[in-house]
Design a protein around this motif. Structure first.
Motif, PDB file in Angstrom:
ATOM      1  N   GLU A   1       0.820  -1.213   0.000  1.00 27.04           N
ATOM      2  CA  GLU A   1       0.000   0.000   0.000  1.00 27.04           C
ATOM      3  C   GLU A   1       0.857   1.268   0.000  1.00 27.04           C
TER       4      GLU A   1
ATOM      5  N   ARG B   1      -8.087  10.929  -8.950  1.00 25.41           N
ATOM      6  CA  ARG B   1      -8.961  11.098  -7.782  1.00 25.41           C
ATOM      7  C   ARG B   1      -9.173  12.576  -7.476  1.00 25.41           C
TER       8      ARG B   1
ATOM      9  N   SER C   1     -11.039  11.868  -1.934  1.00 23.30           N
ATOM     10  CA  SER C   1      -9.984  12.085  -0.949  1.00 23.30           C
ATOM     11  C   SER C   1      -8.651  11.513  -1.446  1.00 23.30           C
ATOM     12  N   MET C   2      -7.579  12.045  -0.873  1.00 24.22           N
ATOM     13  CA  MET C   2      -6.235  11.737  -1.368  1.00 24.22           C
ATOM     14  C   MET C   2      -5.596  10.610  -0.562  1.00 24.22           C
ATOM     15  N   PRO C   3      -5.121   9.560  -1.209  1.00 25.88           N
ATOM     16  CA  PRO C   3      -4.399   8.512  -0.455  1.00 25.88           C
ATOM     17  C   PRO C   3      -3.201   9.128   0.275  1.00 25.88           C
ATOM     18  N   PRO C   4      -3.074   8.874   1.566  1.00 20.59           N
ATOM     19  CA  PRO C   4      -2.036   9.568   2.336  1.00 20.59           C
ATOM     20  C   PRO C   4      -0.607   9.261   1.900  1.00 20.59           C
TER      21      PRO C   4
ATOM     22  N   PHE D   1      -8.294   6.922   5.626  1.00 22.32           N
ATOM     23  CA  PHE D   1      -8.514   7.040   4.174  1.00 22.32           C
ATOM     24  C   PHE D   1      -9.234   5.785   3.657  1.00 22.32           C
ATOM     25  N   ASP D   2      -8.745   4.628   4.092  1.00 20.98           N
ATOM     26  CA  ASP D   2      -9.357   3.371   3.641  1.00 20.98           C
ATOM     27  C   ASP D   2     -10.813   3.284   4.117  1.00 20.98           C
TER      28      ASP D   2
ATOM     29  N   GLU E   1     -12.836   5.789   4.640  1.00 17.55           N
ATOM     30  CA  GLU E   1     -13.643   6.681   3.789  1.00 17.55           C
ATOM     31  C   GLU E   1     -14.087   5.952   2.527  1.00 17.55           C
ATOM     32  N   GLU E   2     -13.134   5.241   1.938  1.00 19.50           N
ATOM     33  CA  GLU E   2     -13.430   4.499   0.712  1.00 19.50           C
ATOM     34  C   GLU E   2     -14.463   3.411   0.971  1.00 19.50           C
TER      35      GLU E   2
END
Lengths: 405, 84
Positions: A66, A117, A123-126, B47-48, B50-51
């Motif tokens: 990830e 995105r 939202s932005m993947p961190p 974040f995950d 939210e998805e």
């Protein structure tokens, strides 16, 4: 002080690991296929050299997958293969072990997906930034293996891997490191990146239904390069230390030269290429007549292959006709920042095995390409001094000399 | 989805995302730190989430999300406008 190559790892469209890669290269296997990783039906160029059967979860945790872009994952696998090949490096202090990696685009798969995105207000993947940054692969290699010395990333487009290996040589010669994990990685078989190259008319577009024949350096009907992905890593050490630990020595990394055209941001130029090759040969303390093999940059673009041919003829004169040349990109496409690293591995294997892999798809020569390009069939030839060329956008030219002498 | 459903789904989701944690140890009171997550892991988990749940954590409120229960309450109080 002489610097040696003691380990190699490659992840390529024609195989993972040096044995698989080299066996396929010598057989002249093409790794070019229709693109599988995304729907390329709207691209002008719909083919690529993709690494098939690569599963990052086989060597990384779900969390590591990830947090990493594909180019880093390819680099990590190549590094693990190279380190395994080199054997124990435990005699070196972690602070004396460096990483010098090249990548032209860095984590562009992440850039493209995160940009999509953002444009959709999602939202932005961190881990967007730490995945994209060009030094991500070098940092992950260091972290995984506890390599606490110099950690460099060279981003000079298609010559990135060449600069990275050259910088590795410099680090060892100047005493800034005792071992260097050097090479390049790239994973930009991606819609935005490819569209950018398409807009420059740099990619092959006439072979979408015949992908295996698309990458044809020096051949008359070539129409652009085929994009590829992969990673190549070499383990570099000082000869005395390598011998002391009983390492297998593949070849000497003897010379590194670079030069900038300083004329055009994308068009190649003879003079800069001549300068880089000349500088590498001088750096190796050799005469040009010693060079008996060149792993050419040879991307299969109409202009590039002619310019490189002219540069080789200008530098070597009559000796140019005696040099065996081959183009690894005919097999795997252009892996951008990894290309010089994978090309260097092919060069070292040429020295090591006495076999020169063919330039495939060489049906009919371009009249302006009139050297010995090892067409279609591998040849056996004892090669003692070999050069790997890498020329990139930005007018950046790099040549590296390997020798067994 | 009522709160009990949300609770079960969030716990199951967190169990799938967090490495080396026994599912039975995850409760609504579990703080992210107690589950072995550092600050970056927590940001990734949110974040995950939210998805997964079709919510969008507000920039300021996100700082107050420290436990499994906080996520459950947030989702319960901010039902997604679109199916997840």
């Amino acid at each position: 002080m002489r610097i040696v190559v003691t380990g190699m790892g490659v992840v390529s469209p024609i195989g993972i690991g040096v044995d698989q890669f080299w066996d396929a290269a010598v057989k002249g296997v093409s790794g070019i296929r229709r693109i599988q990783s995304f729907d390329a039906s709207r691209q002008r160029s719909q083919i690529a050299g993709e690494v098939i059967g690569f599963d990052p979860t086989s060597f990384l945790s779900a969390k590591q997958v990830e947090q990493t872009d594909r180019f880093t994952q390819l680099a990590l696998l190549a590094a693990s293969l190279a380190l395994e090949d080199a054997g124990s490096l435990e005699s070196y202090a972690p602070q004396r072990m460096a990483v010098s990696l090249g990548s032209g685009m860095g984590g562009f798969a992440t850039f493209e997906s995160s940009a999509a995105r953002k444009l959709q207000n999602k939202s932005m993947p961190p881990f967007t930034v730490p995945r994209i940054m060009a030094n991500s692969a070098a940092a992950w290699i260091a972290t995984k293996y506890g390599l606490k010395g110099v950690n460099l990333t060279s981003s000079t487009a298609c010559s990135s891997g060449g600069n990275a290996i050259g910088m590795g040589l410099d680090l060892l010669r100047t005493g800034k490191a005792d071992a260097v994990i050097a090479g390049g990685a790239e994973a930009c078989v991606l819609p935005l990146t490819m569209s950018g190259f398409e807009a420059l008319f740099a990619l092959s577009t006439h072979f979408n239904n015949d992908p295996e024949h698309a990458s044809r350096p020096f051949a008359k009907d070539r129409d652009g390069f085929v994009i590829g992905e992969g990673a190549g890593i070499l383990i570099l050490e000082k000869e005395e230390e390598a011998m002391r630990r009983g390492a297998k020595i593949y070849a000497y990394l003897a010379g590194y030269g670079c030069a900038c055209d300083a004329t055009h941001i994308v068009a190649p130029e003879v003079e800069g290429q001549v300068s880089a090759m000349k500088a590498a040969i001088q750096d190796a303390g050799m005469q040009p007549e010693k060079v008996d093999y060149i792993n050419a940059h040879a991307t299969s673009t109409p202009l590039g292959d002619i310019v490189e041919t002219k540069a080789i003829k200008e530098l070597f004169g009559e000796h140019a006709q005696e040099i065996a040349i081959s183009a690894t990109k005919s097999l795997i496409g252009h892996t951008i920042g990894a290309s010089a690293a994978i090309g260097s591995i092919a060069t070292v294997m040429t020295l090591h095995s006495g076999t020169i892999h063919p330039t495939i798809n060489f049906a009919e020569a371009d009249p302006e390409c009139d050297l010995s390009y090892t067409p279609n069939q591998a040849i056996q030839k004892k090669v003692q001094t070999a050069m790997c060329n890498a020329f990139g956008f930005g007018g950046n030219n790099v040549s590296i000399v390997f020798t067994t002498l | 989805m009522d709160k009990t459903d949300i609770e079960a789904k969030v716990i199951q989701f967190i169990a799938s995302k967090v490495e080396n944690v026994d599912v039975s140890k995850i409760t609504t009171a579990s703080q992210f730190g107690e589950l072995g997550l550092d600050s970056m892991d927590t940001v990734q988990l949110l974040f995950d989430a939210e998805e997964e749940f079709g919510v969008s954590f507000d920039g300021d409120e996100v700082k107050n999300l420290r436990s499994v229960g906080d996520i459950i309450n947030y989702i319960n109080n901010h039902p997604p406008s679109m199916p997840a």
